[in-house]
Design an enzyme around this catalytic site. Structure first.
Site, PDB file in Angstrom:
ATOM      1  N   CYS A  83      41.222  46.346  43.241  1.00  0.00           N
ATOM      2  CA  CYS A  83      42.368  46.595  44.547  1.00  0.00           C
ATOM      3  C   CYS A  83      43.047  48.044  44.543  1.00  0.00           C
ATOM      4  O   CYS A  83      42.444  49.043  44.987  1.00  0.00           O
ATOM      5  CB  CYS A  83      43.324  45.442  44.711  1.00  0.00           C
ATOM      6  SG  CYS A  83      43.947  45.058  46.212  1.00  0.00           S
ATOM      7  N   HIS A 189      39.593  40.437  44.239  1.00  0.00           N
ATOM      8  CA  HIS A 189      40.322  40.191  42.864  1.00  0.00           C
ATOM      9  C   HIS A 189      39.314  39.374  41.965  1.00  0.00           C
ATOM     10  O   HIS A 189      39.134  38.038  42.223  1.00  0.00           O
ATOM     11  CB  HIS A 189      41.632  39.687  43.136  1.00  0.00           C
ATOM     12  CG  HIS A 189      42.547  40.388  43.721  1.00  0.00           C
ATOM     13  ND1 HIS A 189      43.344  41.190  42.925  1.00  0.00           N
ATOM     14  CD2 HIS A 189      42.898  40.765  44.883  1.00  0.00           C
ATOM     15  CE1 HIS A 189      44.199  41.974  43.601  1.00  0.00           C
ATOM     16  NE2 HIS A 189      43.704  41.972  44.796  1.00  0.00           N
ATOM     17  N   GLU A 191      39.731  38.464  39.193  1.00  0.00           N
ATOM     18  CA  GLU A 191      40.734  37.435  38.424  1.00  0.00           C
ATOM     19  C   GLU A 191      40.901  36.460  39.103  1.00  0.00           C
ATOM     20  O   GLU A 191      41.513  35.506  38.467  1.00  0.00           O
ATOM     21  CB  GLU A 191      41.764  38.202  37.698  1.00  0.00           C
ATOM     22  CG  GLU A 191      42.915  38.705  38.639  1.00  0.00           C
ATOM     23  CD  GLU A 191      42.603  39.937  39.657  1.00  0.00           C
ATOM     24  OE1 GLU A 191      41.502  40.545  39.677  1.00  0.00           O
ATOM     25  OE2 GLU A 191      43.644  40.255  40.232  1.00  0.00           O
TER      26      GLU A 191
END
Lengths: 211, 272
Positions: A83, A189, A191
């Site tokens: 990001c 993202h 994660e």
């Protein structure tokens, strides 16, 4: 027993690093959070996450990380940008005119227009672009296509379009991932992207080695 | 293209999941960490936690639950309830929340929205709006007494504010909210479907994503909220907690009706 790959998560004071740290651990790495330029310089692999504003990112660079990151990138230290950690690789952003990114890649970060429309329904699209979207590309790790979680209001526009290895569609295609040398950076993202995100982190750990 | 999101919601009190009807009559619905992990595995696109006990003495319990839940789910986690200060946001983010929902405190002090968005970015900030339809109200104009048709309530639905819900949603979007969690108090827990008029009016009135909440009882209700209501995401509690439908059934139904969703098996076992 094989040693877990070491990876340094760069803390620029921008938001929560916990989910990144946990996801890297789950992907088999031994992550440490670093906040000093000397630690960045010594890292075997760098992960630069980041939520928030480009101006804050640029300020954090100016507090001592700009040289350390630039030198690490120059040396070929593997770098995963997430990001804002992707945006920061470019020269400038519409989000903060005048603020300087790392300029590792030529190009700008531009605002997602609220005039974008759904190609099927014609409905005006919301900004931030928030939720799960498909990323596709011609090469690994995006050649299979897969769903990833996005939340952003700006997108990167690399001058060299061949840097884009993954694109997604939101009222028109946009750059979802870039790759060059030992640098991989994504707008989404990993994660927070469950199995696909996990696979992407493993891919980075497995295929990106210090030069 | 972006998929519509399905978000199971866990109302948490004293560290347990509870569910009530129209904000009262609570019953126990399980352990939040187990529920969240099950929904995440089952294809939920996000998980939302609302701490409805929300007293400051219980904050450590909530932070512990958030931290254990964040470790157990692979999708974004939103946490709300009792957030009154930037320090509350920081604590929740540090515990592992990806987004934080603010409700009453934003009404009391709208500058809090700017402060949170300015510090952590608008993507972390969900403004939760609880709206109640006022008697005699007509969407074409004002309510019977000249007040708003949809009024904003705070403090878990106990306190009327006199604010027009549509105008308030536009205000919070302008101040820096990244998303609106819009609950129809009239429909909450009733299984009569989302308030589509409320949902559509807000969804069309703001440029940020809107999550519809309150009233889901059938699969068709979810489709209506997303398609007729124009919501970007559908939040539901009882149908999931009571095992009426699984996330997979919801997504299967939506896909069969042409609504774009992320497949539940997506990425499972994917490896690099």
């Amino acid at each position: 027993m094989t040693r877990r790959p070491g990876v340094s998560i760069v803390d620029l004071g921008l938001g929560n690093l916990k989910s990144v740290e946990r996801a890297l651990h789950d992907a088999g790495a031994d992550p440490v959070v670093v906040s000093e330029p000397e630690e960045v310089a010594a890292a075997a692999r760098l992960v630069v996450p980041g939520q928030g504003a480009f101006r804050d990112f640029a300020r954090a660079l100016d507090r001592g990380h700009r040289d350390a990151l630039t030198e690490a990138l120059g040396r070929g230290t593997p770098y995963l940008g997430i990001c804002l950690g992707m945006h920061g690789l470019f020269e400038e952003s519409d989000e903060a005119p005048g603020a300087k990114g790392l300029g590792h890649f030529r190009g700008r970060v531009v605002a997602l227009s609220t005039e974008r429309r759904d190609s099927e329904t014609g409905a005006r699209l919301k900004v931030p672009h928030m939720g799960w979207n498909v990323v596709q590309g011609d090469q690994a790790p995006f050649d299979e296509g897969g769903w990833f979680y996005f939340v952003h209001s700006y997108v990167c526009e690399p001058e060299d379009t061949s840097l884009t290895v993954g694109s997604a569609e939101y009222g028109g295609p946009f750059c979802a991932a870039v790759r060059s040398g030992n640098v991989l950076a994504c707008q989404f993202h990993p994660e927070k992207s469950q199995g696909r995100g996990h696979a992407l982190l493993r891919y980075f750990l497995k295929h990106f080695e210090a030069a | 293209m972006l998929a519509r999101r399905i978000i199971p919601c866990l109302d948490v009190k004293h560290g347990r999941v509870v569910k009530g009807v129209q904000f009262v009559g609570l019953r126990d619905a399980g352990d939040p960490v187990e529920c969240a992990a099950r929904y995440s595995e089952g294809g939920a696109d996000e998980i939302t936690f609302l701490d409805i006990g929300a007293s400051h003495e219980e904050r450590p319990i909530l932070l512990d639950v958030v931290s254990r839940t964040a470790a157990a789910v692979g999708v974004p986690l939103t946490v709300g309830g009792g957030v009154t200060r930037p320090a509350d946001v920081r604590d929740l983010l540090n515990a592992g929340a990806d987004k934080v929902a603010v409700n009453s405190a934003a009404v009391r002090d709208p500058a809090l929205i700017e402060e949170i968005a300015g510090t952590w970015g608008r993507q972390v900030l969900v403004v939760a709006v609880d709206a109640r339809r006022r008697p005699g109200g007509d969407a074409a104009g004002r309510g019977a007494d000249g007040g708003p048709v949809f009024e904003v309530f705070t403090h878990g639905g106990r306190r009327g504010t006199g604010l027009d819900a549509i105008a308030w949603c536009q205000t919070v979007a302008k101040l820096g909210a990244g998303e609106i969690l819009l609950t129809s108090m009239d429909r909450d827990g009733t299984c009569n479907g989302y308030d589509l008029e409320l949902t559509r009016t807000v969804a069309d009135g703001v440029s940020i994503p809107v999550v519809a909440s309150g009233g889901v009882g059938t699969l068709e209700h979810i489709r209506e909220g997303l398609v007729d209501g124009g919501a970007d995401a559908a939040l539901a509690a009882s149908i999931f907690h009571d095992g009426v439908f699984s996330v997979a059934e919801v997504k299967g139904y939506l896909a069969s009706k042409g609504v774009r969703v992320r497949p539940v098996n997506e990425g499972r076992g994917a490896d690099g």
